[in-house]
Design a protein around this motif. Structure first.
Motif, PDB file in Angstrom:
ATOM      1  N   GLN A  15       0.672  -1.213   0.452  1.00 48.14           N
ATOM      2  CA  GLN A  15       0.279   0.233  -0.214  1.00 48.14           C
ATOM      3  C   GLN A  15       0.644   1.263   0.052  1.00 48.14           C
ATOM      4  OE1 GLN A  15      -2.470   0.387   3.401  1.00 48.14           O
ATOM      5  NE2 GLN A  15      -4.304   1.982   2.593  1.00 48.14           N
ATOM      6  N   GLY A  73       1.193   4.075  -2.499  1.00 47.61           N
ATOM      7  CA  GLY A  73       0.556   5.473  -2.364  1.00 47.61           C
ATOM      8  C   GLY A  73       2.516   6.891  -3.728  1.00 47.61           C
ATOM      9  N   THR A  77       1.769   7.057  -7.155  1.00 47.45           N
ATOM     10  CA  THR A  77       1.124   7.579  -7.583  1.00 47.45           C
ATOM     11  C   THR A  77       1.130   9.422  -7.379  1.00 47.45           C
ATOM     12  OG1 THR A  77      -0.667   7.211  -6.007  1.00 47.45           O
ATOM     13  CG2 THR A  77      -1.175   6.094  -7.520  1.00 47.45           C
TER      14      THR A  77
END
Length: 88
Positions: free
Chosen positions: A80, A84, A87
């Motif tokens: 995760q 993140g 992006t």
């Protein structure tokens, strides 16, 4: 409005939570079995059969299950965090 409570169920469980919970239960069963099998040895009575000692080995199995759950949770958090970072 953001101050309202959500109407649907909130799923806040992370990957690996089920393994950790199962590991805690299995570890507790093994811990109780260990106490039960050691008590006759300390009290000087006849020891339990071999099956009782095999059940006490569940303590290690529970620890391994919980550790696997923690590692699964760590891996999911790392995935995760990497997603993140790409992006942003």
């Amino acid at each position: 409005m953001r101050s309202e409570t959500p109407t649907g169920p909130v799923d806040d469980s992370a990957p690996g939570d089920g393994l950790v919970k199962a590991g805690v239960v299995v570890f507790a069963i093994g811990a109780v079995a260990t106490l039960v099998t050691v008590a006759p040895l300390l009290l000087g009575t006849d020891p339990f059969p071999t099956v009782a000692y095999l059940v006490s080995m569940l303590m290690g199995v529970g620890f391994a299950l919980a550790a696997a759950g923690v590692l699964r949770s760590v891996a999911a958090q790392r995935r995760q965090a990497r997603g993140g970072r790409r992006t942003a």
